[in-house]
Write a protein that holds these residues in place. Structure first.
Motif, PDB file in Angstrom:
ATOM      1  N   ALA A  46      -3.289  -3.986 -27.789  1.00 34.91           N
ATOM      2  CA  ALA A  46      -3.823  -5.289 -27.428  1.00 34.91           C
ATOM      3  C   ALA A  46      -4.234  -5.037 -25.705  1.00 34.91           C
ATOM      4  O   ALA A  46      -5.599  -5.576 -25.501  1.00 34.91           O
ATOM      5  CB  ALA A  46      -2.978  -6.513 -27.414  1.00 34.91           C
ATOM      6  N   PHE A  47      -3.575  -4.385 -25.121  1.00 35.85           N
ATOM      7  CA  PHE A  47      -3.971  -4.169 -23.633  1.00 35.85           C
ATOM      8  C   PHE A  47      -5.253  -3.622 -23.305  1.00 35.85           C
ATOM      9  O   PHE A  47      -6.344  -3.941 -22.833  1.00 35.85           O
ATOM     10  CB  PHE A  47      -2.857  -3.522 -22.942  1.00 35.85           C
ATOM     11  CG  PHE A  47      -3.090  -3.030 -21.429  1.00 35.85           C
ATOM     12  CD1 PHE A  47      -3.124  -4.065 -20.593  1.00 35.85           C
ATOM     13  CD2 PHE A  47      -3.461  -1.825 -20.920  1.00 35.85           C
ATOM     14  CE1 PHE A  47      -3.286  -3.851 -19.116  1.00 35.85           C
ATOM     15  CE2 PHE A  47      -3.929  -1.549 -19.722  1.00 35.85           C
ATOM     16  CZ  PHE A  47      -3.696  -2.284 -18.740  1.00 35.85           C
ATOM     17  N   ASN A  48      -5.352  -2.387 -24.224  1.00 36.29           N
ATOM     18  CA  ASN A  48      -6.554  -1.680 -24.236  1.00 36.29           C
ATOM     19  C   ASN A  48      -7.669  -2.406 -24.745  1.00 36.29           C
ATOM     20  O   ASN A  48      -9.134  -1.756 -24.610  1.00 36.29           O
ATOM     21  CB  ASN A  48      -6.299  -0.176 -24.929  1.00 36.29           C
ATOM     22  CG  ASN A  48      -5.754   0.843 -23.994  1.00 36.29           C
ATOM     23  OD1 ASN A  48      -5.239   0.546 -22.963  1.00 36.29           O
ATOM     24  ND2 ASN A  48      -5.406   1.948 -24.583  1.00 36.29           N
ATOM     25  N   SER A  49      -7.655  -3.231 -25.535  1.00 37.61           N
ATOM     26  CA  SER A  49      -8.747  -4.025 -26.085  1.00 37.61           C
ATOM     27  C   SER A  49      -9.194  -4.962 -25.532  1.00 37.61           C
ATOM     28  O   SER A  49     -10.192  -5.846 -26.005  1.00 37.61           O
ATOM     29  CB  SER A  49      -8.295  -4.259 -27.625  1.00 37.61           C
ATOM     30  OG  SER A  49      -7.900  -3.420 -28.387  1.00 37.61           O
ATOM     31  N   GLY A  50      -8.389  -5.456 -24.227  1.00 34.65           N
ATOM     32  CA  GLY A  50      -8.939  -6.538 -23.250  1.00 34.65           C
ATOM     33  C   GLY A  50      -7.987  -7.630 -23.735  1.00 34.65           C
ATOM     34  O   GLY A  50      -8.249  -8.693 -23.022  1.00 34.65           O
TER      35      GLY A  50
ATOM     36  N   LEU C 382     -11.053  -0.912 -17.835  1.00 41.47           N
ATOM     37  CA  LEU C 382      -9.960  -1.824 -18.565  1.00 41.47           C
ATOM     38  C   LEU C 382      -9.903  -3.247 -18.251  1.00 41.47           C
ATOM     39  O   LEU C 382      -9.992  -4.006 -18.586  1.00 41.47           O
ATOM     40  CB  LEU C 382      -8.422  -1.279 -18.157  1.00 41.47           C
ATOM     41  CG  LEU C 382      -7.935  -0.259 -19.168  1.00 41.47           C
ATOM     42  CD1 LEU C 382      -6.594   0.434 -18.634  1.00 41.47           C
ATOM     43  CD2 LEU C 382      -7.751  -0.766 -20.484  1.00 41.47           C
ATOM     44  N   ARG C 386     -10.742  -6.665 -20.228  1.00 41.39           N
ATOM     45  CA  ARG C 386      -9.965  -7.997 -20.007  1.00 41.39           C
ATOM     46  C   ARG C 386     -11.024  -8.932 -19.440  1.00 41.39           C
ATOM     47  O   ARG C 386     -10.709 -10.152 -20.185  1.00 41.39           O
ATOM     48  CB  ARG C 386      -9.055  -7.692 -18.897  1.00 41.39           C
ATOM     49  CG  ARG C 386      -8.120  -9.020 -18.797  1.00 41.39           C
ATOM     50  CD  ARG C 386      -7.695  -8.974 -17.293  1.00 41.39           C
ATOM     51  NE  ARG C 386      -8.645  -8.821 -16.329  1.00 41.39           N
ATOM     52  CZ  ARG C 386      -8.570  -8.378 -15.076  1.00 41.39           C
ATOM     53  NH1 ARG C 386      -7.221  -7.884 -14.487  1.00 41.39           N
ATOM     54  NH2 ARG C 386      -9.251  -8.213 -14.282  1.00 41.39           N
ATOM     55  N   ILE C 389     -13.155 -10.404 -22.541  1.00 37.58           N
ATOM     56  CA  ILE C 389     -12.536 -10.875 -23.726  1.00 37.58           C
ATOM     57  C   ILE C 389     -12.199 -12.329 -23.143  1.00 37.58           C
ATOM     58  O   ILE C 389     -12.050 -13.254 -24.019  1.00 37.58           O
ATOM     59  CB  ILE C 389     -11.161  -9.983 -24.023  1.00 37.58           C
ATOM     60  CG1 ILE C 389     -11.720  -8.821 -24.690  1.00 37.58           C
ATOM     61  CG2 ILE C 389     -10.244 -10.784 -24.884  1.00 37.58           C
ATOM     62  CD1 ILE C 389     -12.621  -8.978 -25.861  1.00 37.58           C
ATOM     63  N   PHE C 401      -4.686  -9.793 -32.689  1.00 39.51           N
ATOM     64  CA  PHE C 401      -3.684  -9.356 -31.540  1.00 39.51           C
ATOM     65  C   PHE C 401      -2.559 -10.481 -31.609  1.00 39.51           C
ATOM     66  O   PHE C 401      -1.420 -10.062 -31.350  1.00 39.51           O
ATOM     67  CB  PHE C 401      -4.421  -9.172 -30.294  1.00 39.51           C
ATOM     68  CG  PHE C 401      -5.221  -7.886 -30.703  1.00 39.51           C
ATOM     69  CD1 PHE C 401      -4.417  -6.605 -30.508  1.00 39.51           C
ATOM     70  CD2 PHE C 401      -6.609  -7.623 -30.611  1.00 39.51           C
ATOM     71  CE1 PHE C 401      -4.973  -5.337 -30.806  1.00 39.51           C
ATOM     72  CE2 PHE C 401      -7.019  -6.383 -30.356  1.00 39.51           C
ATOM     73  CZ  PHE C 401      -6.460  -5.298 -30.582  1.00 39.51           C
TER      74      PHE C 401
END
Ligand code: SF4
Lengths: 238, 235, 464
Positions: A46-50, C382, C386, C389, C401
């Protein structure tokens, strides 16, 4: 020493031998293993996907469970980097920032733990094969792990290490990147497999199962005889 | 009166900068996985000579380093013992390359040397026609310094006959004196300051080897636009 | 998907399938790595040099207003005209205005990346001027009507054969496979252009606040000629390029050369502090410096990624980037390619339109490791993910997620999931490779790993 072992989700599910080998090696060295089985994942996908919020949901649990531990060992450079380097970023400015920093200080990647913390390089292993070593990028660049695994391999009886060309270049996995941009990821992987095949090795060894999963996936599709194996398994081979 | 629109843009940009900078940024370079740096922020710059490539402390060491660098750069460097030898060397090059005309500027070193060539000479001092300079086989100039650390020649529009003399002709010949050999880049910038500040020449150039390109398949070719040859004669 | 994103994907598919192209780039960049390593090793301490460079840039960028004021004041004091442009349109207008005022027609340009950024050539041509690029690589791509492939090596994607054919077609020269002869053809053509040009346009690698000078780094001597012969010199420079002190260059010039092309020093490093001064032999009558913002202040306003403005455009991060090496420079569709392009383009041109570049990375960190000014490039990718998103989550990813987070937080469910997965994978071959394959993005080129007969946690259970 009481060592808490963090087993990342994909090692748990697909590559348990790496975890089992780590347990057996550390126990043989006289340590007690604590396995927090309520933990499954570090939150990296999840972190790497934003999706940092969703990542924190998972990571908070890790922070809490590992709070009272002495030392935490992770059998993956990538998840190690996540907890050691990215948790402080993930929790920056939140109430958990301090906890993330405290945890960061006691987290070790497996090979780094053996060599740097325990000062062990010879595990009495035997692996009579020609191998080449792939440095996972997170272990290499985030954690600065380069010599540790090589020191360990140099004491394995019968093992011949042949370095591949462009050894520090990425295998192309990159987590969700491999599914979002499969063509680039595959091209990178092909280069990596090509370099490894050129060495004439029988095995690609790495301290990161996620890279190996990608490399093995490509090799299998191409029908290449080269095999991948986690460093811990090699070190536990007698 | 309407405000000057040009002034407005200046103020707009500066205003946006100030607003942006009202939130401080973390100090740089604190990366994960890298060893922490020992030197504190304000000190770092004063240590620059210690980070740059090593240069020996004696004249001989500097000379040797300059020679190695020049060779690597494919520049010719010749150390000569007297002004007479310098003239002889220059005549030798002129004969070998059958120069018909040279460009230069007035200077203690260049004057005598160019006169001795017995060739038509274009002097840039009082202005010149670039098409005329195009017909010259060599540009002969003085310089401000030679830099051992990098094999560079430091020239300015004042010391080397303007802007074009050192790049337009196909062969640039630099005449230098031994005392002009400096150790490193920090020394070269210190020299510029003491020699010129605040009235700096409009051009200051560090010339490191003859003109070169690698734009075709990363293969080195000399003489892309500037001189194909760079010769440094030092007395 | 935005148009830029779908174009990027299309390009990436086509280019990764082009094995000849991939091999060409890899060979060219392998040569780079060898010479760079050699030059890095000559530094007494490359890591400390990087840290010092980062600190000097940090100071420059974090006091940008003061440095810019000093820079402009010192330039003006010696007869240079300084112009301020908030955006591309203003910069183009200023430059065209200067040229029109001079009633000039022919323009010679040395490499100007900011010029690419504001599409200067198109504007100049549209205004009726004759513009020629003088850097060999830029000249080649200009003849091909292409943008630069790499902001340091613009024609790296072409072989000598292709360049020879191009010259034959455009210039009528005989074909040759000698890089030397090809270079000499360009030299001859461009020589006349310098002498005839009314206006010289350049970029600037650094601006020195203390002395009011711009610094240009080049190998060919084309910028030297561009700034020597025409009557007017216009330099277009991003506002972030200012350095506080003249002696800062003692560090930056050799670092730029080393990181950029594996050289000890680039061929010509030249400072310009004004038009021709009294008593000087030559030089332009007028010198204009155009300072360009064009959303740089937007990036400046993000303290987390502000250090991206430290960039000295050495291109090292492109040269080591495995993505760049496999798709090449044109695939990005942006002025600045590679990792630094992926970091700054969303700031300069819009996060939602350009966020795909931050996702198109394996986050290997080779860029960050190599960057001479220590920009935290892959961490910025990264952060951009973030930010993108947080602004606009992908409709199906968000619940996915969230669901995963729930699963991961319930180890019992996770175990159950593994058991179900083991059953599922028995039937998976039925859909594998078909349109129903849920893992098709992976399995198109790779085999999936299998859930082990006994997971780690199951093994641990058996030990107790
Ligand atoms: S980001 Fe760093 S490595 Fe990349 S071009 Fe800029 S200075 Fe060079």
């Amino acid at each position: 020493m009481k060592i808490t072992l963090f087993i990342p989700c994909f090692i748990d599910a697909c590559f348990p031998k790496a975890g089992v080998s780590a347990v057996e090696i550390l126990e043989r060295l006289g340590h007690t293993i604590d396995y927090p089985k309520e933990l499954t994942c570090c939150g990296q996908p999840a972190f790497n996907s934003g999706y940092w919020e969703e990542s924190r949901t998972t990571a908070i649990k890790v922070l809490e469970r590992l709070k009272a531990t002495e030392v935490v060992v992770i059998v993956s450079g990538s998840c190690g980097a996540m907890i050691k380097n990215f948790y402080p970023e993930l929790f920056a400015g939140t109430e958990h920032e301090e906890a993330a920093r405290t945890l960061s200080a006691k987290v070790y990647e497996f090979s780094d733990f053996l060599v740097t913390k325990l000062g062990v390089t010879d595990l009495g292993a035997q692996f009579p094969h020609k191998v080449t070593f792939h440095d996972g990028c997170h272990g290499l660049r985030e954690l600065g792990i380069k010599q540790q695994p090589r020191k360990l391999l140099s004491h394995v009886r019968g093992l011949e290490l042949v370095e591949m060309g462009e050894v520090e270049s990425c295998c192309g996995f990159g987590g969700t990147f491999s599914a979002k941009f499969p063509m680039i990821s595959t091209a990178m992987g092909e280069n990596k497999c090509g370099s490894a095949l050129e060495t004439g090795a029988e095995y690609i060894v790495s301290n990161d199962s996620s890279c190996l999963m990608h490399i093995q996936g490509l090799l299998d599709r191409e029908g290449k005889p080269l095999r991948t194996i986690h460093l811990a398994e090699v070190l536990n081979h007698r | 009166m309407v405000a000057n629109p040009k002034m407005n843009e200046r103020e707009n940009i500066l205003g946006r900068i100030r607003e942006a900078l009202s939130v401080p940024a973390p100090v740089p370079g604190a990366h994960s996985g890298e060893p922490p740096h020992a030197v504190s922020e304000c000190e770092a710059a004063t240590h620059i000579p210690e980070w740059l490539p090593r240069v020996g402390s004696t004249f001989e060491e500097r000379l040797a380093l300059f020679r190695t660098n020049a060779a690597e750069l494919k520049a010719d460097f010749v150390l000569l013992d007297s002004p007479e030898e310098l003239i002889a060397k220059l005549r030798e090059i002129a004969a070998a390359e059958s120069w018909k005309k040279v460009a230069t500027h007035s200077n203690a070193l260049t004057d005598g040397a160019c006169d001795a060539l017995d060739l038509p000479v274009l002097r840039t001092d009082n202005g010149y026609d670039p098409r005329d300079m195009e017909t010259c086989d060599a540009g002969i100039s003085a310089c401000d310094a030679l830099i051992a650390q990098t094999g560079s020649v430091l020239v300015t529009s004042q010391s080397a006959g303007g802007r074009a003399l050192s790049v337009l002709p196909p062969h640039h010949v630099v005449l230098a004196r031994r005392e002009q050999l400096l150790a490193d880049l920090p020394a070269a910038f210190a020299l510029l300051k003491t020699k010129y500040a605040p009235g700096y020449p409009s051009l200051i150039s560090f010339i490191t080897g003859p003109s070169r390109t690698g734009d075709i398949e990363r293969i080195l070719v000399l003489g892309a636009h500037g001189p194909k040859k760079l010769t440094i004669l030092c007395v | 998907m935005t148009p830029a994103a779908s174009q990027f994907k299309k390009n990436a598919i086509a280019l990764t399938a082009d094995l000849r192209h991939r091999a060409l780039i890899r060979t060219a960049l392998k040569k780079y790595e060898v010479v760079r390593d050699d030059k890095v090793s000559r530094f007494q301490n490359w890591q400390s040099a990087r840290q010092s460079a980062a600190e000097i840039k940090w100071d420059a960028v974090n006091h940008l207003d003061a440095h810019l004021i000093e820079f402009a004041r010192n330039l003006e004091a010696r007869g240079t005209q300084v112009h301020w442009a908030s955006n591309a349109a203003q910069a183009r207008e200023i430059i065209i205005g200067i040229i029109q005022e001079r009633k000039a027609h022919s323009i010679i340009k040395s490499k100007v990346m900011t010029g690419e950024e504001i599409h200067l050539n198109e504007a100049l041509e549209k205004a009726g001027f004759d513009v020629v690029e003088s850097d060999l690589g830029e000249y080649i791509v200009q003849l091909r009507h292409e943008p630069p492939y790499h902001f340091v090596f613009p024609a790296m994607h072409l072989t000598r054969g292709e360049i020879s054919d191009l010259f034959s077609k455009e210039l009528g020269t005989a074909s040759t496979d000698s890089p030397e002869e090809l270079t000499m053809i360009a030299r001859r053509v461009l020589r006349d252009k310098y002498i005839a040009a009314d206006i010289g346009i350049s970029g600037a690698n650094f601006g020195i606040a203390e002395t009011g000078m711009i610094s240009i780094t080049e190998n060919e001597g084309n910028a030297r000629l561009t700034c020597a012969l025409p009557k007017v010199h216009i330099a277009l420079m991003g506002i972030e390029k200012v350095l506080p002190k003249l002696e800062d260059l003692a560090l930056f010039l050799p670092m730029l050369a080393t990181a950029g092309a594996g050289q000890v020093m680039t061929g010509y490093n030249t400072l310009y502090g004004g038009p021709r001064q009294p008593g000087e032999a030559d030089g332009p009558e007028a010198f204009h410096v155009v300072l360009l913002d064009n959303n740089r202040t937007q990036l400046l306003a993000d303290p987390e990624q502000r250090d991206a403005l430290h960039c000295i455009r050495c291109g090292a991060c492109l040269n080591v980037c495995p993505i760049y090496k496999n798709i090449g420079g044109h695939a990005y569709g942006a002025t600045y390619q590679g990792p630094i392009g992926a970091v700054i383009t969303p700031h300069l041109r819009g996060l939602q339109q350009w966020k795909h570049l931050s996702f198109a990375s394996s986050l290997c960190g080779a860029c960050t490791q190599t960057c001479p000014v220590k920009i935290n490039l892959h961490h910025h990718l990264l952060q951009s993910r973030r930010n993108a998103i947080a602004q606009k989550p992908v409709w199906w990813e968000k619940p996915l997620f969230q669901g995963l987070a729930f699963l991961f937080n319930h180890a019992g469910l996770f175990s159950l999931g593994m058991k179900l997965g083991r059953i599922g994978q028995v039937f998976y071959p039925l859909v594998k490779g078909t349109r129903l394959d849920p893992a098709s993005a992976w399995t198109k080129s790779r085999e999936l790993p299998k859930i082990a007969p006994q997971t780690f946690r199951e093994w641990w259970q058996t030990r107790k």
